[in-house]
Design an enzyme around this catalytic site. Structure first.
Site, short mmCIF file in Angstrom:
data_model
loop_
_atom_site.label_atom_id
_atom_site.label_comp_id
_atom_site.label_asym_id
_atom_site.label_seq_id
_atom_site.Cartn_x
_atom_site.Cartn_y
_atom_site.Cartn_z
N SER A 539 0.84 -1.19 0.00
CA SER A 539 0.00 0.00 0.00
C SER A 539 0.89 1.26 0.00
O SER A 539 1.66 1.45 -0.93
CB SER A 539 -0.96 -0.03 1.19
OG SER A 539 -2.01 0.88 1.01
N ASP A 622 -8.99 -5.13 -5.89
CA ASP A 622 -8.53 -4.10 -4.96
C ASP A 622 -9.21 -2.79 -5.32
O ASP A 622 -8.84 -2.12 -6.29
CB ASP A 622 -7.00 -3.96 -5.04
CG ASP A 622 -6.44 -3.08 -3.93
OD1 ASP A 622 -7.23 -2.32 -3.33
OD2 ASP A 622 -5.24 -3.15 -3.66
N HIS A 657 -7.37 -5.68 -1.32
CA HIS A 657 -6.23 -4.97 -0.77
C HIS A 657 -5.53 -5.74 0.34
O HIS A 657 -4.46 -5.36 0.79
CB HIS A 657 -6.68 -3.61 -0.26
CG HIS A 657 -5.56 -2.63 -0.06
ND1 HIS A 657 -4.77 -2.18 -1.09
CD2 HIS A 657 -5.09 -2.02 1.07
CE1 HIS A 657 -3.86 -1.33 -0.62
NE2 HIS A 657 -4.03 -1.22 0.68
#
Length: 684
Positions: A539, A622, A657
């Protein structure tokens, strides 16, 4: 390497007089809906799969990870109606299950098993909450790792799922009304079907759903028009009197509003209206509130507020503590339990409700203690403990006796193949470019002193700290003979607000400098061997990896950016990206654009340089950091002729994610990442 052919389009944007080419913008299309993007991803995955299949350490890492994941994990229980509710994963379950225990030592039974919801384990139990009497559980279902949720209600005794159904919940918690008539949740209006996967976060609001009614009848409790998009989450105080609404623009804090649920008309009363300081309602005794805040105390303090008074007057109760950051606080029994972060580890202090110190809570060791869960007036609390060598374990805490006893899990693995005694952890400090001392944790085999292939990670964003936590992935790398290092660089929250601010916005480059200094420290100190330094981050950490590789391709041998924010010029156009402007700055503002452009991983690839081996990982669902970031970056770096080492893309199907990813997918992904890194660092 022979990579798939990638189409290049003539797309050029003008940003404040600067022409920015974006030839791979077509890869921003939803890969689940656009055949051209799906075909390109399939071709990339095929190349990557063939390459990884030939790596000698892949099966060994998969076997080792599988062994390390065979460890029961439970969450801290919530006591409702005399029963205890918690989730448990016996180790290799694809998803944890929801369990209820009849009293503290009674029989247990599974009441929700997400492993039965889908054949591949891609439906997960997200947030859940039992009603005050323990008769009902409202729970959110997550599919394919998406941030969208649907909420259902379970009758605990009969196992019947009620007709109530909430769609399009997002970034939500669930909080029941004390009488069990319904619950509060957060969500957005349904986006257009054509744009669901990349719909921006807007119109986020708090609703109340009354049992037995349609979602269309749900009561809008709170929404707010603001300069920046806001997220709202909710909680209800233990006595059921107040609804707490937290509103954040991700500016390093949150505003706090309250609703007195005992009044016939629910009026939202702003209590703290600033977004740049942390505000958290710790608990209440009647109308007296205990609040954790960083307003006027960047390392945190406790203040009180009496809502019955004619004016809102905040009174300091427990002052800021030198050398420590107040991260969490709980009001349990007749004590305040304050969790302080000291050099990236947790220490817990006890206080009376009048603010007098009442000693420390003795933890099982140096590491991380999670939130203490319990109620005012109740002598019982629960918390989790973990560190780099100890799997997460649940402890029951006796408030009056100030004693913790094991409740669930293990305080040490016994299987010789997984024994934490094989590793040791050392915390050291290195000097950043400006002289700031930064902690770094070094995990390796006990007694190992020689330089070894090293995996370095960090995060450095959004004020999020990296605290000691057991990781099967880290232990697997160490047990194979490597070193695993965690750098607590600025931009995170390890030392409070100032630590975050030092790596935020126009100071973001400090984050990259700190990480580079950590890598240089590992080499200088003879911890990482020459030609054996790998880095990974996810991330914001994925963005960090991409940025430092561009700045110092000579320093690293392997780079593993995962689900990374890699296009800093267009990040704000997708899903939650509009919320990140407070962290990065806005591409629509000239000063911010110039900063973002200067370090954007996609836009600073050095053509012709000798880059490390790179394996980029993302997932097709995601909808927080859309896969387009990774797809465009890989297309650009493959076209840039950056040396003989591979630049590969791995796109997981039916995943997001990270939240809700089935255990087997996690094992498979890290077997691929670690074997790739091991090959190019000489670990295998």
């Amino acid at each position: 390497m022979t990579y798939p052919e990638t189409r290049k389009d003539e797309v050029i944007d003008d940003y404040f007089g600067t022409a920015i080419a974006d030839p791979y913008r077509w890869l921003e299309s939803d890969l689940k809906a656009d055949p051209a993007v799906a075909q390109w991803v399939d071709a990339q995955n095929s190349v990557t799969s063939r390459y990884l299949a030939n790596l000698p350490g892949r099966d060994a890492f998969r076997d080792r990870l599988t062994a390390l994941f065979k460890n029961e994990q439970s969450t801290t229980p919530l006591k409702r109606g005399g029963d205890y509710f918690f989730t448990r994963n016996t180790g290799l379950d694809m998803q944890p299950v929801l369990v209820v225990r009849d009293g503290e030592t009674g029989a247990e039974r599974t009441i929700l098993d997400p492993n039965q919801w889908s054949e591949d384990g891609t439906k997960a139990l997200a947030v859940w909450a039992p009603s005050e009497d323990g008769k009902l559980v409202a729970y959110a279902i997550q599919e394919n790792g998406s941030d969208w949720r649907s909420i259902r209600v379970l009758d605990v005794q009969s196992g019947t799922v009620l007709a109530d159904q909430i769609a399009w919940a997002r970034f939500t918690l669930i909080a029941w009304a004390a009488d069990g008539s319904g619950f509060f949740y957060s969500g957005s209006r349904q986006p257009d079907e054509s744009g669901r996967s990349d719909a921006q976060v807007d119109n986020h609001a708090v609703y109340f759903h009354r049992l037995g009614t349609q979602q269309s009848e749900d009561r809008l409790v709170y929404s707010a028009a603001a300069e920046h998009p806001l997220l709202h989450t909710v909680d209800v105080t233990a006595d059921g009197r107040y609804l707490a609404i937290y509103s954040t623009a991700l500016m390093g804090g949150s505003a706090l509003s309250l609703v007195d649920l005992t009044l016939p008309e629910w009026q939202v009363r702003p209590v703290i209206e600033r977004f740049d300081h942390l505000s958290a309602l710790v608990g209440n005794v009647g109308t007296k509130l205990f609040i954790l805040t960083t307003d006027g105390a960047e390392r945190g303090k406790i203040v009180t507020l009496d809502l019955a008074a004619p004016n809102l007057v905040f009174t300091d109760l427990i002052e800021e503590k030198p050398g420590a950051y107040l991260r969490l606080a709980s009001l349990i029994g007749d004590k305040l339990l304050l969790s302080y972060m000291v050099d990236a580890r947790i220490e817990v202090e006890r206080y009376e409700l009048d603010g007098k110190a009442a000693g420390a809570v003795r933890l099982p060791g140096a590491g991380s203690a999670g939130t203490f869960s319990g109620r005012p007036g109740d002598n019982e609390a629960f918390f989790t403990f973990t560190n780099y060598a100890t799997p997460k374990t649940v402890y029951r805490y006796d408030v009056n006796a100030n004693e913790a006893t094991l409740w669930a899990g293990s305080d040490g693995l016994t299987d010789a193949d997984r024994s934490p005694g094989e590793i040791e952890v050392e915390q050291r400090f290195f000097s950043a470019r400006d002289g700031t001392l930064i902690p770094i944790s070094i995990i390796r085999r006990a007694g190992a002193e020689a330089a070894a292939p090293t995996m370095l990670t960090a995060y450095g964003g959004f004020g999020i700290p990296l605290l000691p936590a057991y990781s099967p992935q880290a232990v697997a790398w160490v047990q194979e003979g490597g070193v695993y290092a965690v750098a607590n660089i600025r931009g995170g929250g390890e030392y409070g607000k100032a630590w975050h601010e030092a790596g935020k916005g126009q100071a973001k480059k400090t984050v990259f400098d700190d990480f580079i200094a950590a890598a240089e420290f590992l080499k200088r100190e003879g911890i990482s061997r020459e030609g054996g330094l790998a880095i990974h981050g996810e991330s914001h950490g994925g963005m960090l990896v991409g940025a430092v590789v561009n700045q110092r391709p000579d320093l690293f041998d392997v780079a593993l950016p995962g689900v990374g924010v890699l296009d800093m010029v267009r990040f704000d156009r997708f899903t939650a990206g509009n919320l990140w402007v407070s962290e990065f700055g806005s591409p629509s503002a000239e000063d911010s654009f110039n900063d973002l452009r200067s370090y954007s991983p996609l836009h600073n690839i050095k053509r012709g340089e000798n880059y490390p081996a790179i394996l980029v990982t993302t997932a097709d669902t995601d909808d927080r950091v859309v896969p387009a970031h990774s797809l465009k970056y890989v297309a650009a770096i493959q076209a840039a002729e950056v040396g003989p080492r591979p630049q590969l893309l791995r796109v997981e199907r039916n995943a997001g994610h990270g939240d809700g990813t089935p255990t087997q997918k996690i094992i498979d992904e890290y077997a691929d990442r670690w074997s790739f890194a091991a090959h190019w660092t000489g670990l295998r």
